[in-house]
Design an enzyme around this catalytic site. Structure first.
Site, mmCIF file in Angstrom:
data_model
loop_
_atom_site.group_PDB
_atom_site.id
_atom_site.type_symbol
_atom_site.label_atom_id
_atom_site.label_comp_id
_atom_site.label_asym_id
_atom_site.label_seq_id
_atom_site.Cartn_x
_atom_site.Cartn_y
_atom_site.Cartn_z
ATOM 1 N N SER A 1 -2.313 -2.986 -7.629
ATOM 2 C CA SER A 1 -0.516 -2.182 -7.897
ATOM 3 C C SER A 1 0.267 -2.602 -7.184
ATOM 4 O O SER A 1 0.545 -4.290 -7.881
ATOM 5 C CB SER A 1 -1.650 -0.811 -6.988
ATOM 6 O OG SER A 1 -0.098 -0.159 -6.992
ATOM 7 N N ASP B 1 4.645 -0.180 -11.490
ATOM 8 C CA ASP B 1 4.742 -0.753 -10.283
ATOM 9 C C ASP B 1 3.334 -2.156 -11.309
ATOM 10 O O ASP B 1 3.499 -1.552 -12.603
ATOM 11 C CB ASP B 1 4.033 -0.250 -9.409
ATOM 12 C CG ASP B 1 2.847 0.895 -9.682
ATOM 13 O OD1 ASP B 1 2.549 1.269 -10.459
ATOM 14 O OD2 ASP B 1 2.208 1.264 -8.721
ATOM 15 N N ASP C 1 0.820 -2.470 -12.095
ATOM 16 C CA ASP C 1 -0.708 -1.360 -12.358
ATOM 17 C C ASP C 1 0.441 -0.420 -13.291
ATOM 18 O O ASP C 1 -0.711 0.534 -14.465
ATOM 19 C CB ASP C 1 -1.640 -1.151 -12.117
ATOM 20 C CG ASP C 1 -1.744 -0.452 -11.192
ATOM 21 O OD1 ASP C 1 -0.250 0.435 -10.537
ATOM 22 O OD2 ASP C 1 -2.523 0.713 -10.887
ATOM 23 N N ASP D 1 1.269 2.735 -13.124
ATOM 24 C CA ASP D 1 1.159 4.147 -12.565
ATOM 25 C C ASP D 1 1.655 5.108 -11.998
ATOM 26 O O ASP D 1 2.136 6.206 -11.707
ATOM 27 C CB ASP D 1 -0.336 4.162 -12.265
ATOM 28 C CG ASP D 1 -0.865 4.017 -10.437
ATOM 29 O OD1 ASP D 1 0.773 3.048 -10.444
ATOM 30 O OD2 ASP D 1 -1.814 3.630 -9.939
#
Length: 540
Positions: A184, A331, A333, A335
């Site tokens: 992340s 960010d 990833d 999400d």
């Protein structure tokens, strides 16, 4: 004693029924019941009302409240490798390629075994895998795929893609489970393994514990005799399938959610040199926007480095320099999403929740006129939502807990100040690109700028500081640290709050202060920080 137990005891000692207490604090009886069962937390204004009603200090009640949240976050404390956001650690230090191989081995075996509920003989599981742009993601990906196929399951590779795209593909293409390789917002040298179930949700604790048993070579817990899980042979060995077509369908899905053309919009995108580096631009360009992109040159080592949602200042500068209509920062990833308005000001997760809650309410799509946030959300969000007839339920920190609350009560919107926004109609997880599309849609539909849309929300001055420590558990029970927290709460005197919590994925303590001014926030943050340093907890 948990907060719920304390409220229940105070109510009983005062001779009040749940209904009578509910009337005194102006909530429903169901809300009181949820408080006492530790399913939900009272809003900040209700905490103050409870303190006044029962003649106790905010320190007494708020300390228990924080303890409840720590316990809620730590409901997985029996887990040895996995936290609230998967198995995460420094690549080849706390998370090795051998461990990744064993995760793949377990999942390939499990989904064809009776433990998963599979009753079909010789069933061949299908598992889809995505990854972000970290250098170690490739190593971990190949290790997991080797384990999956060695156990007789087929591995479908999405390659570099976002976490929400993996959830989407699992659900729509009926995979047994999915894996996202990412840490992340963490630096490049960290990595992680998120396991997602067939419904696009995070894997349950029971199955996760079985993975950990296998990582620790405890085969008895799995009901397996011998030294290892059985290996597939001959034609039972799994296949590896290039599945970039699944990722492309996800892009098409995002594009289909826009009902407006963005050809008049100039939009900035910061892709954090991460998973969205190609996807975000392709989506917004397809909808017609003129895009200006930064953080789109990943080299395996620069993910989240001075870019993305944790370094929003770069996008703020881009929006101002190019005179853009808005900007969206993701960010590693993708999400989560943090937005920037046309003036270069940050629109964080709390403001995004407010804008989208109002949008859904106006369209009759906000279930029970309720939004779910975490205890880290600014108190001003709660009062601002209340002014437009929207309630707010709070959970422990973590998008997992937000989603669990949404599922339990069939709520349609929830999220975190950090930018994880879950819109249940469209996704089972936070999706930064989806969130940004919904904000752009509201700008088009309302004919208002992003700054005008966020203007009604009034947030308290707030500061959050992350401190890397040697022992985050010890910090949270240290008497000197707790004494400094209590002293600050006395100084705040109800006009703000103090939260101390540990990160679920890093050796970090997060301090959050809300007070009457930014100067006071800074002063109080420094006070607690200095105590933590003096007590010898600072990680050098």
């Amino acid at each position: 004693m948990t907060l719920g137990e304390k409220i229940s005891n105070l109510r009983s000692n005062a001779g009040l029924t749940q209904q009578e207490l509910a009337e005194k604090v102006n909530v429903s009886r169901q809300s009181v019941s949820k408080w006492e069962m530790n399913i939900a937390l009272p809003q900040i204004d209700k905490v103050l009302t409870l303190c006044e009603l029962f003649n106790i200090s905010t320190d007494e009640l708020l300390y228990d409240k924080i303890e409840v949240n720590i316990n809620s976050e730590s409901k997985n404390q029996r887990l040895r490798y996995f936290g609230t956001d998967g198995f995460r650690g420094e690549a080849n230090i706390n998370l090795t390629s051998l461990q990744a191989y064993k995760v793949g081995r377990f999942l390939g075996w499990y989904f064809s075994s009776a433990l998963s509920g599979c009753s079909e003989p010789n069933y061949r599981p299908r598992i889809v895998i995505g990854k972000d742009t970290r250098r170690s993601s490739y190593m971990i990906e190949y290790s997991i795929v080797a384990g999956i196929t060695a156990s007789g399951a087929d591995a479908y590779m999405l390659h570099v893609t976002t976490t929400p795209s993996v959830s989407y593909v699992i659900c729509h293409d009926e995979f047994d489970c999915g894996i996202m390789i990412t840490a992340s917002h963490n630096p490049f040298y960290d990595n992680g393994i998120k396991v997602i179930n067939r419904y696009g949700e995070k894997l349950n604790d029971e199955t996760t514990l079985l993975i950990e048993d296998y990582l620790d070579n405890d085969l008895k817990a799995l009901g397996v005799s011998g030294n290892d899980l059985p290996l597939a042979t001959r034609n039972k060995i799994g296949c590896i399938v290039d599945y970039v077509s699944g990722r492309n369908r996800y892009l098409g899905y995002l594009i289909s959610l826009a009902s407006n053309s963005y050809r008049k919009l100039r939009i900035g995108l910061d892709c954090a040199n991460g998973a969205s580096w190609m996807i975000a631009k392709n989506v917004f360009s397809a909808i017609g926007a003129q895009t200006y992109v930064i953080g789109n040159e990943p080299d395996g080592l620069n993910i989240n480095r001075d870019c993305g949602s944790t370094h929003i200042e770069n996008l703020c500068n881009l929006v101002k320099e190019k005179h853009l209509d808005m900007g969206f920062s993701f960010d590693g990833d993708a999400d989560r999403c943090i937005a920037v308005d046309e003036k270069g000001n940050v629109v964080d997760g709390d403001a995004i929740l407010y804008i989208l809650a109002k949008r859904l309410k106006n369209r009759g799509m906000l279930t029970d006129n309720t939004v779910v946030s975490t205890i880290m959300s600014n108190s001003g969000l709660i009062s601002s939502l209340k002014e437009i007839g929207i309630k707010c339920e709070q959970t422990a920190v973590g998008d997992r807990f937000v989603y669990e609350c949404m599922q339990k009560n069939d709520y349609s919107l929830g999220g975190e100040q950090s930018g994880h926004i879950i819109i249940k109609k469209y996704a089972t997880t936070g999706d930064g690109i989806l969130t940004s599309i919904m904000l752009a849609e509201e700008v088009c539909d309302s004919k208002l700028s992003l700054s005008e849309l966020k203007k009604p929300i009034r947030l308290y001055p707030q500061k959050i500081k992350n401190i890397r420590v040697t022992d985050k558990e010890a910090v949270l029970v240290d008497e000197a640290v707790l004494a400094s927290k209590a002293a600050i709460e006395t100084l705040i005197n109800g006009n703000g709050r103090v939260l101390l919590r540990k990160s679920g994925t890093e050796p970090v303590i997060r301090i959050m202060i809300e007070a009457d001014s930014q100067e006071l926030c800074n002063e109080y943050i420094d006070l607690i920080t200095n105590v933590i340093i003096e007590r010898g907890y600072l990680h050098e």
